[in-house]
Design an enzyme around this catalytic site. Structure first.
Site, PDB file in Angstrom:
ATOM      1  CG  ASP A   9      -2.066  -1.091   1.075  1.00 41.35           C
ATOM      2  OD1 ASP A   9      -2.030  -1.704   0.060  1.00 41.35           O
ATOM      3  OD2 ASP A   9      -2.954  -1.178   2.076  1.00 41.35           O
ATOM      4  CB  CYS A  50       1.470  -5.724   3.515  1.00 36.68           C
ATOM      5  SG  CYS A  50       1.308  -3.834   3.113  1.00 36.68           S
ATOM      6  CG  ASP A  51      -2.661  -2.398   5.364  1.00 27.89           C
ATOM      7  OD1 ASP A  51      -1.190  -2.450   6.089  1.00 27.89           O
ATOM      8  OD2 ASP A  51      -2.893  -1.350   5.227  1.00 27.89           O
ATOM      9  CE  LYS A  52      -6.303  -3.333   2.206  1.00 28.68           C
ATOM     10  NZ  LYS A  52      -4.999  -2.690   2.252  1.00 28.68           N
ATOM     11  CB  CYS A 122       2.963   0.648   8.281  1.00 25.47           C
ATOM     12  SG  CYS A 122       2.758   0.948   6.694  1.00 25.47           S
ATOM     13  CD  GLU A 374      -4.990   1.865   3.141  1.00 28.54           C
ATOM     14  OE1 GLU A 374      -3.955   2.515   3.241  1.00 28.54           O
ATOM     15  OE2 GLU A 374      -5.175   0.621   3.749  1.00 28.54           O
ATOM     16  CB  SER A 400      -3.910   4.499   5.800  1.00 24.75           C
ATOM     17  OG  SER A 400      -3.049   4.336   6.549  1.00 24.75           O
TER      18      SER A 400
END
Length: 487
Positions: A9, A50-52, A122, A374, A400
């Site tokens: 992202d 990571c996010d997904k 992150c 996002e 985000s």
């Protein structure tokens, strides 16, 4: 071993590539299902960072129902500039501050160059660390594993321990759906609330519950929010990062506190085969002295959770507001309407947004975006310009995990399918009220009826490929924006 496609992202934000980010969650779940079921595997260990790829992995394991465990690749170490801890969000906020003349060029460039000093996801309690920590509470990751720094040796040791736990689970036929129950999801959501986690957790746990065929709705988040205090002062609105959280006792410490105060289902089984209460038995019943990351129960950051589900004529299906760090919980102001994220960011950078405005970013929902981009760039620019407390922002897109301020996302129904957000005009009065859990367009019904008669659905932005397929299949955000359920 096999890989799955993912989207970073931090690279995709602000580009057309960001539309593929949430879409990749479904592609990842499908890819893991194909590989595991296609090869008749006995179990699966998913590594993500990571996010997904994290919720995508969990959705796949819930759907497959073979023994499975999730291994987090680890968080990044914080950067530093002039004694201040930095995360990936710091440069985004610096853009707004620099453009507003509130930051020197030396500091702007120093923050940009020092924000990301190592590998890892992150560093605040953004979406990656929110999901990794909640997977401990869910029972699908080893306790204490979710906030380790990616470069540290203990992260590799934890991965090896996870593999051993998976082998044992295969031998004992402990399947994912034995672990991912309604009570376990409630434990995970309670942990999200207690740590001040990301709005994206709402979207992802709706999807994980759907994959596991567990009865869990958007209203359940509000039920949990009212019971669970925020115990951790973590970024984006707090001072501390994931490595600080880990050093202070991390997820096990918070879970033990929730358990002792009747807010955790300790009887839930974990991937080790032991119950969550058994796993927490050795954890101290209160956070250690000399640290401020995890607050004592008697002195929470906030007495209730920070992810509020708002409803009203603008969001009859519900939407998500992140209300942490706000001095003013309500705003009524004139709508500033944008049909895309880039158009909104351009106006913010041109200093066309004023205190008291309520920004509307629409046609960025699951179908309309497609893929719910996002909104980190515009929300961070608002913070950097000092408008985070005085400007509202609503969108049928999402945020985000690094976003904070008077922001409301996942507005449903979305504009693309004729949700009321599509009928907002420039200057209309909008109310965001987190105390009354209200998102309201203050326009009379007769005028709205006239606008609806004139509204026409826009053509799809994509007619071929994965984004076109996603547009046809994806559900509303209030059901998790899933592609294998009702649309």
């Amino acid at each position: 071993m096999f890989g799955f496609p993912t989207v970073t992202d931090g690279i995709a934000i602000g580009t057309e590539g960001m539309k593929y980010s949430l879409v990749s969650r479904e592609v990842i779940a499908d890819s893991i299902e194909v590989a595991v079921n296609g090869q008749c595997m006995d179990g699966v260990l998913c590594v993500g960072g990571c996010d997904k790829n994290m919720p995508g992995s969990m959705m796949a394991m819930a759907r497959l129902n073979v023994p499975g465990i999730f291994v987090y690749a680890g968080t990044i170490r914080p950067g530093f500039w002039k004694g201040e801890k930095l995360t990936i969000v710091s440069p985004f906020e610096a853009v707004g501050a620099f453009s507003a003349g509130k930051m020197a060029k030396e500091d702007f460039e120093g923050i940009e160059r020092n924000a990301c000093p190592s590998v890892g996801a992150c560093g605040g309690q953004y979406t990656a660390n929110t999901m990794s920590s909640s997977f401990e509470a869910l029972g699908m990751s080893l306790l204490g594993s979710s906030q380790m720094a990616s470069p540290d040796p203990e992260k590799a040791d934890s991965a090896a321990d996870s593999a051993r736990a998976l082998v044992k689970a295969v031998k004992n036929d402990l399947k994912s759906r034995d672990i991912i129950t309604r009570d376990a999801i409630e434990n995970a959501v309670s942990l999200v609330m207690a740590t001040g986690g990301s709005t994206n957790a709402v979207l992802h746990y709706l999807a994980i519950a759907a994959a596991a065929e567990v009865d869990w709705t958007i209203d359940d988040f509000e039920r949990v929010r009212k019971r669970v205090p925020v115990l951790c002062e973590l970024k984006p609105s707090g001072r501390f990062v994931a490595t600080d959280f880990h050093a202070a006792g991390g997820v096990p410490q918070v879970l033990r506190m929730l358990l002792d105060h009747g807010l955790l289902h300790g009887e839930c089984v974990t991937i080790t085969g032991r119950t969550l209460a058994d796993e927490l038995a050795h954890v101290p019943d209160r956070p250690r002295a000399g640290q401020d990351v995890i607050r004592p129960w008697s002195r929470p950051v906030y007495p209730q959770g920070h992810l509020a589900i708002l409803k009203g004529n603008l969001a009859p299906e519900g939407c998500v507001a992140k209300i942490s760090g706000l001095k003013k919980p309500a705003i009524t102001g004139p709508a500033r309407v944008f049909d895309s994220e880039p158009a909104c960011l351009e106006a913010i950078m041109a200093r066309k947004i004023r205190p008291g405005d309520v920004i509307v970013i629409r046609y960025e929902g699951p179908k309309g975006g497609p893929g719910m981009q996002e909104m980190l760039a515009p929300t961070s620019a608002l913070i950097g310009q000092g408008l985070g407390e005085t400007v509202g922002l609503i969108t049928d897109g999402r945020f985000s995990g690094g976003t904070w301020g008077m922001v409301v996302g996942h507005v449903a129904p979305e504009a693309y399918v004729g949700g009321l957000i599509a009928l907002v005009h420039e200057g209309d009065s909008i109310t965001i009220d987190s105390r009354q859990l209200l998102l309201q367009l203050n326009v009379d019904d007769g005028e709205l009826a006239r606008r609806r008669a004139q509204w026409k659905p826009p053509p799809p932005r994509y007619t071929r490929g994965v984004l076109a397929k996603y547009t046809r299949l994806v559900s509303t955000a209030s059901l998790g924006a899933v592609t294998d359920g009702a649309s």
